[in-house]
Design a protein around this motif. Structure first.
Motif, short mmCIF file in Angstrom:
data_model
loop_
_atom_site.label_atom_id
_atom_site.label_comp_id
_atom_site.label_asym_id
_atom_site.label_seq_id
_atom_site.Cartn_x
_atom_site.Cartn_y
_atom_site.Cartn_z
N HIS A 68 0.80 -1.23 0.00
CA HIS A 68 0.00 0.00 0.00
C HIS A 68 0.83 1.28 0.00
O HIS A 68 0.38 2.30 -0.51
N ASP A 99 -5.73 7.92 1.98
CA ASP A 99 -6.18 6.87 1.07
C ASP A 99 -5.60 5.52 1.45
O ASP A 99 -6.28 4.49 1.39
N ARG A 101 -4.62 4.57 4.49
CA ARG A 101 -5.26 4.10 5.72
C ARG A 101 -6.66 3.55 5.43
O ARG A 101 -7.08 2.55 6.00
N ALA A 102 -7.37 4.21 4.53
CA ALA A 102 -8.71 3.73 4.16
C ALA A 102 -8.64 2.37 3.47
O ALA A 102 -9.45 1.47 3.74
N ALA A 103 -7.65 2.22 2.58
CA ALA A 103 -7.49 0.94 1.87
C ALA A 103 -7.12 -0.18 2.83
O ALA A 103 -7.62 -1.31 2.72
N SER A 105 -7.92 -0.43 5.95
CA SER A 105 -9.08 -0.78 6.77
C SER A 105 -10.06 -1.70 6.03
O SER A 105 -10.91 -2.34 6.66
N GLN A 106 -9.92 -1.75 4.70
CA GLN A 106 -10.79 -2.59 3.89
C GLN A 106 -10.05 -3.81 3.31
O GLN A 106 -10.61 -4.52 2.47
N ASP A 107 -8.81 -4.01 3.75
CA ASP A 107 -8.01 -5.12 3.23
C ASP A 107 -8.19 -6.33 4.15
O ASP A 107 -7.63 -6.37 5.25
N PRO A 108 -8.95 -7.33 3.73
CA PRO A 108 -9.23 -8.47 4.62
C PRO A 108 -7.98 -9.27 5.01
O PRO A 108 -7.90 -9.77 6.13
N TRP A 110 -4.85 -8.09 5.33
CA TRP A 110 -4.11 -7.28 6.30
C TRP A 110 -4.75 -7.38 7.69
O TRP A 110 -4.05 -7.54 8.69
N ILE A 111 -6.06 -7.34 7.73
CA ILE A 111 -6.75 -7.36 9.01
C ILE A 111 -6.70 -8.74 9.65
O ILE A 111 -6.36 -8.87 10.84
#
Length: 249
Positions: A68, A99, A101-103, A105-108, A110-111
């Motif tokens: 990212h 952008d 940080r937003a990406a 938060s939506q990266d399964p 990574w989470i």
């Protein structure tokens, strides 16, 4: 009224001696950033019983994060703080960071594969936004390995227009053959203000110790440091070893 104030101000400037007028000009302007790129300094404090596990997990999953944005370096702190890691990320702008940080938060991946496992291992997180000072560029060390030193200086209020020249002279006096290699010099933008950092590279911790002793007897270095110390409130440092996945090694 505005015109009258302007006339008074111009009259006062005429009465100032040249040296005072020049100092006023420097105080009102100071060095300016010519680009929007900045560097986010991050420091994580790790639970003592989880230090090895955190570094192993990060080594295995850091590619999920570097997909990212650009990682400059990632270090494990050896002296000046226990069970800590320090890393630097580069961004072209604040909007790019938002952008990213937003990406994330939506990266399964990574989470689920990293964040959900890493967060319980941490005791605290801290960050600071820094710019490279105008006279510094980011450099790679002459070879891989060695030890890095992050020397941080809390300067007195006033900004680079007041203490910038003295700080530059103190740092560059040691960026010379026979001393360490200056990787970059930074000035804080968000976090503690009037804070500057010098990131150094040495072949080893022992070489750094030898350089420190040498600096104490180098009249050129001593004079530059003495000229800068009057602007200084406090200072701290940490010695760090680069992680295997760190771009700066």
């Amino acid at each position: 009224m505005l015109l009258l104030r302007s006339c008074y101000r111009r009259s006062a400037e005429v009465l100032l001696p040249p040296a005072a007028a020049q100092q006023r000009k420097r105080l009102s302007t100071g060095p300016q950033q010519t680009h929007r790129s900045f560097y986010e300094f991050r420091t994580y404090s790790i639970r003592p019983d989880q230090n090895a596990a955190f570094l192993k997990l990060t080594n295995e999953k850091i590619h999920l994060r570097t997909a990212h944005s650009e990682l400059i370096g990632y270090w494990s702190v050896e002296y000046g703080g226990l069970n800590k890691v320090f890393h630097i990320w580069k961004y072209d702008s604040y909007s790019q960071r938002a952008d990213v940080r937003a990406a994330l938060s939506q990266d399964p991946s990574w989470i689920s594969e990293y964040i959900s496992k890493a967060i319980p291992m941490l005791r605290s997180q801290d960050n600071e936004v820094n710019y490279l000072v105008p006279w510094s560029h980011l450099h790679r060390p002459p070879k891989e390995g060695g030890v890095y030193e992050l020397a941080s200086f809390q300067m007195r209020p006033g900004g680079p227009a007041v203490w910038g020249d003295a700080f530059q002279a103190a740092v560059t006096s040691r960026d010379a053959p026979g001393y360490g290699k200056l990787v970059g010099a930074f000035h804080s933008e968000c976090g503690l203000l009037n804070r500057v950092h010098a990131l150094w590279w040495f072949e080893s911790a022992d070489q750094r110790a030898e350089v420190r002793h040498k600096a104490h007897t180098d009249a050129r270095v001593v004079a530059a440091v003495r000229n800068c110390v009057g602007h200084l409130d406090s200072q701290e440092n940490k010695l760090m070893f680069p992680c295997s996945f760190s771009p700066l090694k």
